[in-house]
Design an enzyme around this catalytic site. Sequence first.
Site, PDB file in Angstrom:
ATOM      1  N   ASP A  61       0.842  -1.204   0.000  1.00 46.77           N
ATOM      2  CA  ASP A  61       0.000   0.000   0.000  1.00 46.77           C
ATOM      3  C   ASP A  61       0.876   1.252   0.000  1.00 46.77           C
ATOM      4  OD1 ASP A  61      -1.881   2.001   0.607  1.00 46.77           O
ATOM      5  OD2 ASP A  61      -3.018   0.654   1.915  1.00 46.77           O
ATOM      6  N   GLU A  86      -7.494   5.010  -6.460  1.00 46.31           N
ATOM      7  CA  GLU A  86      -8.836   4.549  -6.797  1.00 46.31           C
ATOM      8  C   GLU A  86      -9.236   5.442  -7.962  1.00 46.31           C
ATOM      9  OE1 GLU A  86     -10.655   2.075  -5.708  1.00 46.31           O
ATOM     10  OE2 GLU A  86      -9.159   1.426  -4.244  1.00 46.31           O
ATOM     11  N   THR A 127      -5.343  14.073 -13.571  1.00 49.54           N
ATOM     12  CA  THR A 127      -6.408  13.933 -14.554  1.00 49.54           C
ATOM     13  C   THR A 127      -7.027  15.279 -14.944  1.00 49.54           C
ATOM     14  OG1 THR A 127      -8.674  13.091 -14.760  1.00 49.54           O
ATOM     15  CG2 THR A 127      -7.881  13.413 -12.547  1.00 49.54           C
ATOM     16  N   ASP A 128      -7.584  15.337 -16.154  1.00 50.55           N
ATOM     17  CA  ASP A 128      -8.300  16.554 -16.565  1.00 50.55           C
ATOM     18  C   ASP A 128      -9.568  16.769 -15.732  1.00 50.55           C
ATOM     19  OD1 ASP A 128      -9.802  14.470 -17.636  1.00 50.55           O
ATOM     20  OD2 ASP A 128      -9.812  15.222 -19.696  1.00 50.55           O
ATOM     21  N   GLU A 129     -10.030  15.704 -15.041  1.00 51.10           N
ATOM     22  CA  GLU A 129     -11.284  15.833 -14.276  1.00 51.10           C
ATOM     23  C   GLU A 129     -11.175  16.829 -13.124  1.00 51.10           C
ATOM     24  OE1 GLU A 129     -13.498  12.375 -13.324  1.00 51.10           O
ATOM     25  OE2 GLU A 129     -13.121  11.449 -15.264  1.00 51.10           O
ATOM     26  N   TYR A 152     -14.124  11.300  -6.709  1.00 53.76           N
ATOM     27  CA  TYR A 152     -12.858  10.897  -7.333  1.00 53.76           C
ATOM     28  C   TYR A 152     -12.040  12.118  -7.740  1.00 53.76           C
ATOM     29  CZ  TYR A 152      -9.720   9.876 -11.218  1.00 53.76           C
ATOM     30  OH  TYR A 152      -8.626   9.849 -12.056  1.00 53.76           O
ATOM     31  N   LYS A 156      -8.399  13.694  -6.390  1.00 52.35           N
ATOM     32  CA  LYS A 156      -7.221  13.912  -7.250  1.00 52.35           C
ATOM     33  C   LYS A 156      -6.770  15.371  -7.189  1.00 52.35           C
ATOM     34  CE  LYS A 156      -5.418  11.371  -9.733  1.00 52.35           C
ATOM     35  NZ  LYS A 156      -4.302  10.400  -9.528  1.00 52.35           N
TER      36      LYS A 156
HETATM   37  P1  NAD Z   1      -6.501   1.627 -12.419  1.00 57.81           P
HETATM   38  O1  NAD Z   1      -7.664   1.658 -11.490  1.00 57.81           O
HETATM   39  O2  NAD Z   1      -6.547   0.740 -13.608  1.00 57.81           O
HETATM   40  O3  NAD Z   1      -5.177   1.258 -11.602  1.00 57.81           O
HETATM   41  C1  NAD Z   1      -4.901   1.733 -10.333  1.00 57.81           C
HETATM   42  C2  NAD Z   1      -3.879   0.817  -9.698  1.00 57.81           C
HETATM   43  O4  NAD Z   1      -3.538   1.355  -8.402  1.00 57.81           O
HETATM   44  C3  NAD Z   1      -4.381  -0.605  -9.457  1.00 57.81           C
HETATM   45  O5  NAD Z   1      -3.427  -1.530  -9.913  1.00 57.81           O
HETATM   46  C4  NAD Z   1      -4.544  -0.704  -7.950  1.00 57.81           C
HETATM   47  O6  NAD Z   1      -4.315  -2.011  -7.426  1.00 57.81           O
HETATM   48  C5  NAD Z   1      -3.484   0.288  -7.467  1.00 57.81           C
HETATM   49  N1  NAD Z   1      -3.767   0.818  -6.137  1.00 57.81           N
HETATM   50  C6  NAD Z   1      -4.949   1.299  -5.662  1.00 57.81           C
HETATM   51  N2  NAD Z   1      -4.812   1.682  -4.382  1.00 57.81           N
HETATM   52  C7  NAD Z   1      -3.508   1.464  -4.045  1.00 57.81           C
HETATM   53  C8  NAD Z   1      -2.757   1.679  -2.864  1.00 57.81           C
HETATM   54  N3  NAD Z   1      -3.322   2.204  -1.762  1.00 57.81           N
HETATM   55  N4  NAD Z   1      -1.446   1.354  -2.865  1.00 57.81           N
HETATM   56  C9  NAD Z   1      -0.862   0.815  -3.981  1.00 57.81           C
HETATM   57  N5  NAD Z   1      -1.535   0.574  -5.098  1.00 57.81           N
HETATM   58  C10 NAD Z   1      -2.846   0.901  -5.153  1.00 57.81           C
HETATM   59  O7  NAD Z   1      -6.269   3.140 -12.834  1.00 57.81           O
HETATM   60  P2  NAD Z   1      -5.627   3.756 -14.165  1.00 57.81           P
HETATM   61  O8  NAD Z   1      -6.711   4.050 -15.119  1.00 57.81           O
HETATM   62  O9  NAD Z   1      -4.474   2.940 -14.583  1.00 57.81           O
HETATM   63  O10 NAD Z   1      -5.118   5.166 -13.593  1.00 57.81           O
HETATM   64  C11 NAD Z   1      -3.807   5.293 -13.060  1.00 57.81           C
HETATM   65  C12 NAD Z   1      -3.599   6.728 -12.617  1.00 57.81           C
HETATM   66  O11 NAD Z   1      -3.766   7.609 -13.712  1.00 57.81           O
HETATM   67  C13 NAD Z   1      -4.592   7.191 -11.547  1.00 57.81           C
HETATM   68  O12 NAD Z   1      -3.905   7.998 -10.639  1.00 57.81           O
HETATM   69  C14 NAD Z   1      -5.603   8.012 -12.335  1.00 57.81           C
HETATM   70  O13 NAD Z   1      -6.177   9.012 -11.518  1.00 57.81           O
HETATM   71  C15 NAD Z   1      -4.732   8.604 -13.412  1.00 57.81           C
HETATM   72  N6  NAD Z   1      -5.411   8.914 -14.683  1.00 57.81           N
HETATM   73  C16 NAD Z   1      -6.170   7.975 -15.322  1.00 57.81           C
HETATM   74  C17 NAD Z   1      -6.767   8.280 -16.544  1.00 57.81           C
HETATM   75  C18 NAD Z   1      -7.588   7.267 -17.298  1.00 57.81           C
HETATM   76  O14 NAD Z   1      -8.237   7.620 -18.272  1.00 57.81           O
HETATM   77  N7  NAD Z   1      -7.606   6.000 -16.912  1.00 57.81           N
HETATM   78  C19 NAD Z   1      -6.603   9.556 -17.089  1.00 57.81           C
HETATM   79  C20 NAD Z   1      -5.817  10.502 -16.391  1.00 57.81           C
HETATM   80  C21 NAD Z   1      -5.224  10.161 -15.196  1.00 57.81           C
HETATM   81  O1  DAU Z   2     -10.714  12.125 -17.927  1.00 57.55           O
HETATM   82  C1  DAU Z   2      -9.822  11.281 -17.260  1.00 57.55           C
HETATM   83  C2  DAU Z   2     -10.598  10.287 -16.431  1.00 57.55           C
HETATM   84  O2  DAU Z   2     -11.217   9.394 -17.341  1.00 57.55           O
HETATM   85  C3  DAU Z   2      -9.735   9.539 -15.421  1.00 57.55           C
HETATM   86  O3  DAU Z   2      -9.246  10.440 -14.484  1.00 57.55           O
HETATM   87  C4  DAU Z   2     -10.542   8.450 -14.713  1.00 57.55           C
HETATM   88  O4  DAU Z   2      -9.704   7.686 -13.869  1.00 57.55           O
HETATM   89  C5  DAU Z   2     -11.161   7.552 -15.760  1.00 57.55           C
HETATM   90  O5  DAU Z   2     -11.993   6.595 -15.123  1.00 57.55           O
HETATM   91  C6  DAU Z   2     -11.975   8.361 -16.759  1.00 57.55           C
HETATM   92  O6  DAU Z   2     -13.163   8.914 -16.144  1.00 57.55           O
HETATM   93  P1  DAU Z   2     -14.578   8.918 -16.889  1.00 57.55           P
HETATM   94  O7  DAU Z   2     -15.656   8.996 -15.879  1.00 57.55           O
HETATM   95  O8  DAU Z   2     -14.577   9.898 -18.000  1.00 57.55           O
HETATM   96  O9  DAU Z   2     -14.492   7.456 -17.551  1.00 57.55           O
HETATM   97  P2  DAU Z   2     -15.556   6.273 -17.729  1.00 57.55           P
HETATM   98  O10 DAU Z   2     -14.926   5.268 -18.631  1.00 57.55           O
HETATM   99  O11 DAU Z   2     -16.115   5.799 -16.438  1.00 57.55           O
HETATM  100  O12 DAU Z   2     -16.728   6.988 -18.518  1.00 57.55           O
HETATM  101  C7  DAU Z   2     -16.499   7.629 -19.763  1.00 57.55           C
HETATM  102  C8  DAU Z   2     -17.820   8.240 -20.200  1.00 57.55           C
HETATM  103  O13 DAU Z   2     -18.757   7.191 -20.488  1.00 57.55           O
HETATM  104  C9  DAU Z   2     -18.479   9.094 -19.132  1.00 57.55           C
HETATM  105  O14 DAU Z   2     -19.131  10.190 -19.736  1.00 57.55           O
HETATM  106  C10 DAU Z   2     -19.520   8.164 -18.510  1.00 57.55           C
HETATM  107  C11 DAU Z   2     -19.923   7.276 -19.677  1.00 57.55           C
HETATM  108  N1  DAU Z   2     -20.335   5.900 -19.298  1.00 57.55           N
HETATM  109  C12 DAU Z   2     -19.475   5.170 -18.550  1.00 57.55           C
HETATM  110  C13 DAU Z   2     -19.799   3.893 -18.153  1.00 57.55           C
HETATM  111  C14 DAU Z   2     -18.871   3.056 -17.313  1.00 57.55           C
HETATM  112  C15 DAU Z   2     -21.552   5.384 -19.739  1.00 57.55           C
HETATM  113  O15 DAU Z   2     -22.325   6.066 -20.440  1.00 57.55           O
HETATM  114  N2  DAU Z   2     -21.886   4.117 -19.353  1.00 57.55           N
HETATM  115  C16 DAU Z   2     -21.073   3.355 -18.556  1.00 57.55           C
HETATM  116  O16 DAU Z   2     -21.464   2.195 -18.233  1.00 57.55           O
END
Ligand code: NAD
Ligand code: DAU
Length: 338
Positions: A61, A86, A127-129, A152, A156
């Site tokens: 962790d 998360e 993230t852009d969020e 979330y 962040k």
């Molecule tokens: P993901 O949920 O696929 O992976 C997260 C990983 O972190 C998992 O392997 C999980 O086991 C690990 N983790 C969670 N809690 C932990 C802890 N306490 N200690 C150690 N490990 C832990 O997420 P992702 O989509 O790969 O995103 C990775 C990073 O990038 C995140 O910080 C997210 O906010 C950021 N991000 C994601 C996106 C996207 O579109 N997926 C976009 C921009 C930024």
């Molecule tokens: O913008 C970056 C972010 O993108 C990251 O920081 C987050 O970790 C990542 O999860 C992602 O967030 P979103 O909420 O944009 O992603 P998600 O894939 O959950 O959803 C994308 C879009 O699709 C959003 O507008 C919600 C919609 N959606 C999502 C799911 C899971 C649906 O309409 N139906 C669904 O079942």
Amino acid sequence: MTRTVLVTGGAGFIGSNLARFLRRERPEWKVVNLDKLTYAGNAESVADLRQDPGHVFVRGDIANAELVEHLIRHHAVDAILNLAAESHVDRSILGPGIFVQTNVSGTQVLLEAARTARVKRFLQISTDEVYGSLGASGKFTEASTLRPSSPYSASKAAADLLVLAYGHTFGLDVVVTRCSNNYGPYQFPEKLIPLMIANALEGRRLPVYGDGMQVRDWIHVEDHCRALLAALEMGRGGEIYNIGSDNEWPNIQIVGRLLEILQKPRELIEHVKDRPGHDRRYAIDAAKARAELGWSPHIAFPDGLKGTVEWYLQNRGWWERVRTGDYRTYYDRNYGAR
Ligand code: NAD
Ligand code: DAU
């Protein structure tokens, strides 16, 4: 220069792609991969690196200060790339507590350990969020106001501010990157693209939130990884870099395109109740990263999307194994009430 980097969250979607990317692009570096293996982490995603002496996987962790301090000392870590989090908005609506614990407190533990051990650079993957939602026009720049909408994104944003404060107050060398929506291989099938692919392949309904006209700005995970390496090597300390591909799509069009590629009927689409507080549109202005880091995205969306579908078709076992047990409980909880 030989380097040891601590990648956190390296068994997740972006982290596993990044671990592989770094081993390929910087073979002389050592990657220490710290991951708690939550529901979203999967050791199988880095199984190909198991025999690689340049990759050390540690289950643990980021909020465990003793473990983090030990890893930094023992491996003489030069830089930390913090991806552990998360990451799913819908889960943060169902249960925000763990988001604060990992994304905020966990990041602070890493920062404190980095400061004490004088780690040379701390890269926060954000993230852009954090900027909230846009109207019909405009893009987020690094100067946009922080207006996170979900637990979330609020967690962040809090982490980003802590990272920048450690830079400002303690002189820790920090860089924050803020990327748009990633897609590609190894993404957990709770996120839009892999969820829709998996449901379509199993003949299940595709749950589109609300009218499906919410817009996301998609980037291939490999392009994100390339930007992270550039930010690590070339980013200016204390700076924020937006990362995005100028690739905006309404959700409903993405889902339609996936059905076309998979040759499945549009009738599988089901409009369901919208996500509470749902952000309407994201769009990233990545001009600063392009100018200062010499970075640009390489993967065109039609190719990247086709390749991603192909990966899910060829790796059915990977996603079928995680769509059982806890996943079904979450699915029923999230979608049952819609
Ligand atoms: P993901 O949920 O696929 O992976 C997260 C990983 O972190 C998992 O392997 C999980 O086991 C690990 N983790 C969670 N809690 C932990 C802890 N306490 N200690 C150690 N490990 C832990 O997420 P992702 O989509 O790969 O995103 C990775 C990073 O990038 C995140 O910080 C997210 O906010 C950021 N991000 C994601 C996106 C996207 O579109 N997926 C976009 C921009 C930024
Ligand atoms: O913008 C970056 C972010 O993108 C990251 O920081 C987050 O970790 C990542 O999860 C992602 O967030 P979103 O909420 O944009 O992603 P998600 O894939 O959950 O959803 C994308 C879009 O699709 C959003 O507008 C919600 C919609 N959606 C999502 C799911 C899971 C649906 O309409 N139906 C669904 O079942």
